[in-house]
Write a protein that holds these residues in place. Structure first.
Motif, PDB file in Angstrom:
ATOM      1  N   LEU A 128      42.021  52.111  43.552  1.00  0.00           N
ATOM      2  CA  LEU A 128      42.254  51.482  42.249  1.00  0.00           C
ATOM      3  C   LEU A 128      41.079  50.560  41.955  1.00  0.00           C
ATOM      4  CD1 LEU A 128      44.504  51.288  40.040  1.00  0.00           C
ATOM      5  CD2 LEU A 128      45.305  49.235  41.214  1.00  0.00           C
ATOM      6  N   ASP A 129      40.631  50.528  40.683  1.00  0.00           N
ATOM      7  CA  ASP A 129      39.480  49.683  40.369  1.00  0.00           C
ATOM      8  C   ASP A 129      39.823  48.220  40.628  1.00  0.00           C
ATOM      9  OD1 ASP A 129      39.971  48.254  37.527  1.00  0.00           O
ATOM     10  OD2 ASP A 129      40.899  50.236  37.501  1.00  0.00           O
ATOM     11  N   GLU A 130      38.824  47.470  41.032  1.00  0.00           N
ATOM     12  CA  GLU A 130      39.029  46.112  41.531  1.00  0.00           C
ATOM     13  C   GLU A 130      39.697  45.171  40.529  1.00  0.00           C
ATOM     14  OE1 GLU A 130      38.517  43.426  44.919  1.00  0.00           O
ATOM     15  OE2 GLU A 130      38.822  45.554  44.513  1.00  0.00           O
ATOM     16  N   PRO A 131      39.272  45.100  39.272  1.00  0.00           N
ATOM     17  CA  PRO A 131      39.942  44.180  38.337  1.00  0.00           C
ATOM     18  C   PRO A 131      41.438  44.458  38.193  1.00  0.00           C
ATOM     19  CG  PRO A 131      37.849  44.894  37.431  1.00  0.00           C
ATOM     20  CD  PRO A 131      38.106  45.746  38.640  1.00  0.00           C
ATOM     21  N   GLU A 132      41.815  45.734  38.098  1.00  0.00           N
ATOM     22  CA  GLU A 132      43.230  46.073  37.955  1.00  0.00           C
ATOM     23  C   GLU A 132      43.993  45.769  39.232  1.00  0.00           C
ATOM     24  OE1 GLU A 132      46.884  47.490  36.465  1.00  0.00           O
ATOM     25  OE2 GLU A 132      45.080  46.624  35.571  1.00  0.00           O
ATOM     26  N   ARG A 133      43.385  46.038  40.380  1.00  0.00           N
ATOM     27  CA  ARG A 133      44.037  45.745  41.656  1.00  0.00           C
ATOM     28  C   ARG A 133      44.321  44.242  41.782  1.00  0.00           C
ATOM     29  NH1 ARG A 133      43.165  44.143  46.728  1.00  0.00           N
ATOM     30  NH2 ARG A 133      40.977  43.609  46.361  1.00  0.00           N
ATOM     31  N   LEU A 134      43.349  43.423  41.451  1.00  0.00           N
ATOM     32  CA  LEU A 134      43.530  41.974  41.547  1.00  0.00           C
ATOM     33  C   LEU A 134      44.554  41.483  40.544  1.00  0.00           C
ATOM     34  CD1 LEU A 134      39.830  40.823  42.081  1.00  0.00           C
ATOM     35  CD2 LEU A 134      41.647  41.028  43.787  1.00  0.00           C
ATOM     36  N   ARG A 135      44.546  42.069  39.346  1.00  0.00           N
ATOM     37  CA  ARG A 135      45.541  41.673  38.339  1.00  0.00           C
ATOM     38  C   ARG A 135      46.953  41.948  38.838  1.00  0.00           C
ATOM     39  NH1 ARG A 135      48.973  43.454  34.969  1.00  0.00           N
ATOM     40  NH2 ARG A 135      48.602  45.654  35.504  1.00  0.00           N
ATOM     41  N   ARG A 136      47.161  43.146  39.393  1.00  0.00           N
ATOM     42  CA  ARG A 136      48.486  43.502  39.913  1.00  0.00           C
ATOM     43  C   ARG A 136      48.878  42.605  41.080  1.00  0.00           C
ATOM     44  NH1 ARG A 136      48.954  50.098  40.301  1.00  0.00           N
ATOM     45  NH2 ARG A 136      48.357  50.614  38.155  1.00  0.00           N
ATOM     46  N   LEU A 137      47.908  42.302  41.928  1.00  0.00           N
ATOM     47  CA  LEU A 137      48.195  41.509  43.114  1.00  0.00           C
ATOM     48  C   LEU A 137      48.616  40.091  42.733  1.00  0.00           C
ATOM     49  CD1 LEU A 137      48.185  41.819  46.155  1.00  0.00           C
ATOM     50  CD2 LEU A 137      45.766  41.175  46.158  1.00  0.00           C
ATOM     51  N   ILE A 138      47.904  39.487  41.799  1.00  0.00           N
ATOM     52  CA  ILE A 138      48.259  38.144  41.339  1.00  0.00           C
ATOM     53  C   ILE A 138      49.634  38.158  40.684  1.00  0.00           C
ATOM     54  CG2 ILE A 138      47.659  36.346  39.665  1.00  0.00           C
ATOM     55  CD1 ILE A 138      44.692  37.077  40.250  1.00  0.00           C
ATOM     56  N   VAL A 140      46.435  32.952  42.631  1.00  0.00           N
ATOM     57  CA  VAL A 140      44.995  33.186  42.609  1.00  0.00           C
ATOM     58  C   VAL A 140      44.354  32.662  43.888  1.00  0.00           C
ATOM     59  CG1 VAL A 140      42.832  32.568  41.465  1.00  0.00           C
ATOM     60  CG2 VAL A 140      44.825  33.212  40.094  1.00  0.00           C
ATOM     61  N   ALA A 141      44.783  31.475  44.333  1.00  0.00           N
ATOM     62  CA  ALA A 141      44.207  30.883  45.548  1.00  0.00           C
ATOM     63  C   ALA A 141      44.506  31.754  46.760  1.00  0.00           C
ATOM     64  CB  ALA A 141      44.757  29.473  45.748  1.00  0.00           C
ATOM     65  N   TRP A 142      45.730  32.285  46.853  1.00  0.00           N
ATOM     66  CA  TRP A 142      46.084  33.133  48.005  1.00  0.00           C
ATOM     67  C   TRP A 142      45.272  34.431  48.001  1.00  0.00           C
ATOM     68  CZ3 TRP A 142      48.878  32.215  52.300  1.00  0.00           C
ATOM     69  CH2 TRP A 142      49.148  33.323  53.120  1.00  0.00           C
ATOM     70  N   VAL A 143      45.116  35.015  46.810  1.00  0.00           N
ATOM     71  CA  VAL A 143      44.329  36.244  46.707  1.00  0.00           C
ATOM     72  C   VAL A 143      42.892  35.999  47.131  1.00  0.00           C
ATOM     73  CG1 VAL A 143      43.348  37.890  45.047  1.00  0.00           C
ATOM     74  CG2 VAL A 143      45.788  37.347  44.970  1.00  0.00           C
ATOM     75  N   GLU A 144      42.316  34.886  46.694  1.00  0.00           N
ATOM     76  CA  GLU A 144      40.927  34.579  47.034  1.00  0.00           C
ATOM     77  C   GLU A 144      40.771  34.256  48.517  1.00  0.00           C
ATOM     78  OE1 GLU A 144      38.170  34.771  45.254  1.00  0.00           O
ATOM     79  OE2 GLU A 144      39.307  35.581  43.578  1.00  0.00           O
ATOM     80  N   ARG A 145      41.748  33.545  49.084  1.00  0.00           N
ATOM     81  CA  ARG A 145      41.622  33.092  50.472  1.00  0.00           C
ATOM     82  C   ARG A 145      41.983  34.172  51.478  1.00  0.00           C
ATOM     83  NH1 ARG A 145      45.201  29.492  50.227  1.00  0.00           N
ATOM     84  NH2 ARG A 145      46.876  30.423  51.441  1.00  0.00           N
ATOM     85  N   SER A 146      43.030  34.957  51.186  1.00  0.00           N
ATOM     86  CA  SER A 146      43.575  35.873  52.178  1.00  0.00           C
ATOM     87  C   SER A 146      43.417  37.337  51.790  1.00  0.00           C
ATOM     88  CB  SER A 146      45.061  35.564  52.409  1.00  0.00           C
ATOM     89  OG  SER A 146      45.618  36.433  53.361  1.00  0.00           O
ATOM     90  N   ASP A 147      43.960  37.720  50.635  1.00  0.00           N
ATOM     91  CA  ASP A 147      43.996  39.134  50.266  1.00  0.00           C
ATOM     92  C   ASP A 147      42.599  39.721  50.089  1.00  0.00           C
ATOM     93  OD1 ASP A 147      46.768  39.354  50.321  1.00  0.00           O
ATOM     94  OD2 ASP A 147      46.970  38.633  48.276  1.00  0.00           O
TER      95      ASP A 147
END
Length: 229
Positions: A159-169, A183-190
């Motif tokens: 999955l393209d990165e912007p969409e993956r991050l959007r779904r994850l957040i 957002v902080a958890w995604v940046e630090r861990s995911d």
């Protein structure tokens, strides 16, 4: 021709051969759509008849928070060493080697509590296909290297990165985090974990493009006890 979801169903349906149980793995980075794809494959193949496909998420092998705290890994939850990888590989081997005995119970993952749940996923003896999904199915370090030999095929969700991050957040927010916390958890861990997973893409039998992934908004088997995709 572009790969479609129907192509995936045909491929999954063909995996059980010679009367033996097959195990299909679905890998990919956090938020790439693994759980959604697995749930839709299981639902569509089972249809309205007697279920013959079972869904066993990897996330049931998360270590409990109490153990992560003891190990000093609580703030890295989701990293490879915060799972019981050897236990997961052993379960896959049991599912492969003991297909006609008793029901095999696998652990699930309670998404609201963010804790593993023992004995939550029954795999009946007549399940001819098991679909398992998780981040690290293709990792070749430590006990994770024992996983791939137990799988007939592994697909990698791309999955393209912007969409993956959007779904994850959005998923983190759905289960209680504020937008800033998500957002902080995604940046630090995911994001760090995704950096370990992305290179394993080349070891997959099939790369599933976004165009072949089912719409995450469609009804599926996914519940609070499912794994995170």
């Amino acid at each position: 021709m572009a790969l479609t979801f129907d192509d995936l169903l045909l491929r999954a349906r063909s995996l059980p051969r010679d009367g033996r149980r097959a195990i299909l793995g679905i890998a990919g980075s956090p938020g790439a759509g693994k759980s959604t794809l697995a749930a839709h494959v299981v639902r569509e193949l089972n249809g309205g008849g007697k279920p013959w496909v079972a869904h066993v998420p990897m996330d049931g092998f998360h270590l409990a928070d109490a153990e992560l705290g003891r190990l000093g890994r609580r703030d890295r939850k989701g990293a490879p060493d915060t799972f019981d990888a050897a236990g997961y590989a052993a379960l896959l081997r049991r599912l492969r080697e003991e297909p006609y005995g008793d029901v095999v119970y696998a652990p699930g993952f309670e998404r609201v509590l963010e804790q593993p749940l023992a004995g939550a996923v029954p795999v009946p003896p007549d399940a001819r296909l098991v679909v398992t999904e998780g981040n690290y199915l293709l990792l070749d370090t430590g006990a994770w290297a024992r996983v791939r030999p137990q799988l007939d095929e592994v697909w990698f969700c791309d999955l393209d990165e912007p969409e993956r991050l959007r779904r994850l957040i959005a998923r983190h927010e759905e289960f209680g985090k504020s937008h800033e916390e998500a957002v902080a958890w995604v940046e630090r861990s995911d994001r760090r974990n995704a950096g370990l997973i992305a290179p394993t893409r080349e070891r997959a039998d099939l790369v599933v493009p976004a165009s072949a992934l089912p719409d995450a908004s469609r009804p599926s088997e996914r519940t609070g006890r499912g794994a995170a995709g």
